[in-house]
Design an enzyme around this catalytic site. Structure first.
Site, PDB file in Angstrom:
ATOM      1  N   ALA A 114     -10.349  26.743  38.375  1.00 23.70           N
ATOM      2  CA  ALA A 114     -10.545  28.113  38.861  1.00 23.70           C
ATOM      3  C   ALA A 114      -9.500  28.347  39.949  1.00 23.70           C
ATOM      4  CB  ALA A 114     -11.949  28.256  39.422  1.00 23.70           C
ATOM      5  N   GLY A 165     -12.486  24.203  36.400  1.00 23.30           N
ATOM      6  CA  GLY A 165     -12.755  25.241  35.394  1.00 23.30           C
ATOM      7  C   GLY A 165     -11.951  25.049  34.118  1.00 23.30           C
ATOM      8  N   GLU A 183     -13.869  22.592  32.228  1.00 19.36           N
ATOM      9  CA  GLU A 183     -15.110  23.280  31.832  1.00 19.36           C
ATOM     10  C   GLU A 183     -14.858  24.212  30.646  1.00 19.36           C
ATOM     11  OE1 GLU A 183     -15.800  24.369  35.963  1.00 19.36           O
ATOM     12  OE2 GLU A 183     -17.832  23.562  35.796  1.00 19.36           O
ATOM     13  N   GLU A 235     -14.148  19.192  41.978  1.00 20.51           N
ATOM     14  CA  GLU A 235     -14.730  20.175  42.900  1.00 20.51           C
ATOM     15  C   GLU A 235     -15.265  19.585  44.194  1.00 20.51           C
ATOM     16  OE1 GLU A 235     -15.047  20.241  39.647  1.00 20.51           O
ATOM     17  OE2 GLU A 235     -14.870  22.298  38.903  1.00 20.51           O
TER      18      GLU A 235
HETATM   19  N1  COA Z   1      -5.973  27.387  41.987  1.00 20.32           N
HETATM   20  C1  COA Z   1      -4.959  28.086  42.497  1.00 20.32           C
HETATM   21  N2  COA Z   1      -3.691  27.700  42.441  1.00 20.32           N
HETATM   22  C2  COA Z   1      -3.442  26.520  41.846  1.00 20.32           C
HETATM   23  C3  COA Z   1      -4.456  25.725  41.283  1.00 20.32           C
HETATM   24  C4  COA Z   1      -5.778  26.209  41.383  1.00 20.32           C
HETATM   25  N3  COA Z   1      -6.801  25.540  40.864  1.00 20.32           N
HETATM   26  N4  COA Z   1      -3.897  24.601  40.776  1.00 20.32           N
HETATM   27  C5  COA Z   1      -2.568  24.704  41.001  1.00 20.32           C
HETATM   28  N5  COA Z   1      -2.277  25.858  41.637  1.00 20.32           N
HETATM   29  C6  COA Z   1      -0.972  26.362  42.060  1.00 20.32           C
HETATM   30  C7  COA Z   1      -0.481  25.643  43.309  1.00 20.32           C
HETATM   31  O1  COA Z   1      -1.053  26.224  44.470  1.00 20.32           O
HETATM   32  C8  COA Z   1       1.002  25.891  43.198  1.00 20.32           C
HETATM   33  O2  COA Z   1       1.281  27.213  43.581  1.00 20.32           O
HETATM   34  P1  COA Z   1       2.514  27.545  44.595  1.00 20.32           P
HETATM   35  O3  COA Z   1       3.738  27.066  43.853  1.00 20.32           O
HETATM   36  O4  COA Z   1       2.455  29.024  44.752  1.00 20.32           O
HETATM   37  O5  COA Z   1       2.225  26.762  45.829  1.00 20.32           O
HETATM   38  C9  COA Z   1       1.261  25.799  41.704  1.00 20.32           C
HETATM   39  O6  COA Z   1       0.003  26.042  41.090  1.00 20.32           O
HETATM   40  C10 COA Z   1       1.762  24.438  41.247  1.00 20.32           C
HETATM   41  O7  COA Z   1       0.848  23.460  41.675  1.00 20.32           O
HETATM   42  P2  COA Z   1       1.262  22.180  42.560  1.00 20.32           P
HETATM   43  O8  COA Z   1       0.049  21.722  43.299  1.00 20.32           O
HETATM   44  O9  COA Z   1       2.497  22.455  43.347  1.00 20.32           O
HETATM   45  O10 COA Z   1       1.618  21.141  41.401  1.00 20.32           O
HETATM   46  P3  COA Z   1       1.554  19.544  41.502  1.00 20.32           P
HETATM   47  O11 COA Z   1       2.227  19.033  40.275  1.00 20.32           O
HETATM   48  O12 COA Z   1       2.052  19.055  42.815  1.00 20.32           O
HETATM   49  O13 COA Z   1      -0.001  19.170  41.422  1.00 20.32           O
HETATM   50  C11 COA Z   1      -2.257  19.357  40.560  1.00 20.32           C
HETATM   51  C12 COA Z   1      -0.741  19.433  40.243  1.00 20.32           C
HETATM   52  C13 COA Z   1      -2.998  19.821  39.308  1.00 20.32           C
HETATM   53  C14 COA Z   1      -2.636  17.892  40.870  1.00 20.32           C
HETATM   54  C15 COA Z   1      -2.580  20.266  41.771  1.00 20.32           C
HETATM   55  O14 COA Z   1      -2.040  21.547  41.534  1.00 20.32           O
HETATM   56  C16 COA Z   1      -4.064  20.429  42.050  1.00 20.32           C
HETATM   57  O15 COA Z   1      -4.699  19.510  42.560  1.00 20.32           O
HETATM   58  N6  COA Z   1      -4.638  21.617  41.732  1.00 20.32           N
HETATM   59  C17 COA Z   1      -5.990  21.945  42.043  1.00 20.32           C
HETATM   60  C18 COA Z   1      -6.935  21.233  41.103  1.00 20.32           C
HETATM   61  C19 COA Z   1      -8.369  21.545  41.432  1.00 20.32           C
HETATM   62  O16 COA Z   1      -8.885  21.156  42.451  1.00 20.32           O
HETATM   63  N7  COA Z   1      -9.040  22.270  40.524  1.00 20.32           N
HETATM   64  C20 COA Z   1     -10.424  22.600  40.654  1.00 20.32           C
HETATM   65  C21 COA Z   1     -10.589  23.930  41.247  1.00 20.32           C
HETATM   66  S1  COA Z   1     -12.295  24.320  41.421  1.00 20.32           S
END
Ligand code: COA
Length: 260
Positions: free
Chosen positions: A66, A112, A115, A135
């Protein structure tokens, strides 16, 4: 129909829905959830659509969760509404579609994203895919059905560990857990899903829809799945597909199902 955050393509009975926010790793914001709701509803209502594949755009992510930026300042009521509305609009909708939905998990499927993949009827992963429900690392719990569907798919103990550790598993682990049915090289993912779709499309779409309903009944509170099966089985005998399927078998030819 034109959408801002998703792409839908239709070819010979197969619909492909691609979540298209690669710069945000296809994170599900409110607008994307609404668009997915509209698209899945319309595709399910279109009798020409026999199978739907849902995937993410780019090579990195299916859906990274999400959109965290949208709910970071929410209060208790807003949090509850977010989960309830999301479940109704997208996750329960997908699970209960009569058209089969295959999730082609092409990279990160987190929160999400996992999910959504779990709400689909089954999953195929690319070899670079990573899956998890992180989460609790954000101070919340899965809210789009993850606490229910993950244990259904992988068992309670594995689900407990995945959710408590907020960790990710790779594609092969996900296959060993039963979370995904197949793991294929990323370049072959869509073609592989299309080949499964082609097998599904040879069968009666009416019967498939009723089978989905009966299988889902096993996971629905207060519903006796065996009774749902008996009803749906009996009603199959009143369909044109049943007449065609049995007649074709007896005439030693391939059935051409009218889908009615
Ligand atoms: N919500 C909002 N934005 C998200 C996102 C999310 N769930 N997951 C990734 N993004 C965005 C990042 O903020 C970033 O945006 P920016 O370039 O404007 O800063 C872009 O997507 C790229 O992500 P980034 O984190 O730079 O890539 P990465 O390769 O370093 O890491 C992940 C990849 C998937 C490990 C990391 O993005 C992450 O942990 N995301 C969140 C996962 C999460 O907790 N999901 C559950 C949500 S309830």
């Amino acid at each position: 129909m034109n959408y801002k955050n998703i792409i839908t393509e239709l070819d010979n009975g197969l619909a492909i829905v691609t979540i298209n926010r690669p710069e945000k790793l296809n994170a599900l914001n409110r607008e994307t959830i609404t668009e997915l709701h509209e698209a899945f509803k319309a595709l399910n209502a279109d009798k020409n659509v026999k199978v739907i594949i849902v995937t993410g755009s780019g090579e990195k992510a299916f859906v990274a969760g999400a959109d965290i930026s949208e709910f970071a300042n929410f209060n208790i009521e807003e949090g509850q509404k977010l989960a309830a509305l999301g479940q109704e609009l997208l996750f329960d909708l997908v699970q209960n579609l009569s058209t089969p939905v295959i999730a082609a998990v092409n990279g990160f499927a987190l929160g999400g994203g996992l999910e959504l993949a779990m709400a689909a009827h089954f999953r195929v992963a690319s070899d670079n895919a990573k899956m998890g429900l992180p989460e609790v690392s954000l101070g919340v719990i899965p809210g789009y059905g993850g606490t229910q569907r993950l244990p259904q798919l992988v068992g309670k103990g594995r689900a407990m560990e995945m959710i408590m550790t907020a960790g990710m598993i790779n594609a092969e682990e996900a296959k060993a857990y039963g979370l995904v049915n197949h793991v294929v090289p990323q370049a072959e993912l869509l073609d592989f899903c299309k080949s499964i779709a082609a097998k599904i499309m040879k069968n009666s779409s009416v019967a498939i829809g009723r089978a989905i309903e009966a299988i889902n009944a096993n996971y629905t509170d207060g519903v006796n799945g065996y009774n749902v099966e008996v009803t749906a089985f009996g009603e199959s005998f009143g369909t044109e597909d049943f007449k065609e399927g049995t007649t074709a078998f007896l005439e030693k030819r391939k059935a051409i199902f009218p889908g009615r």
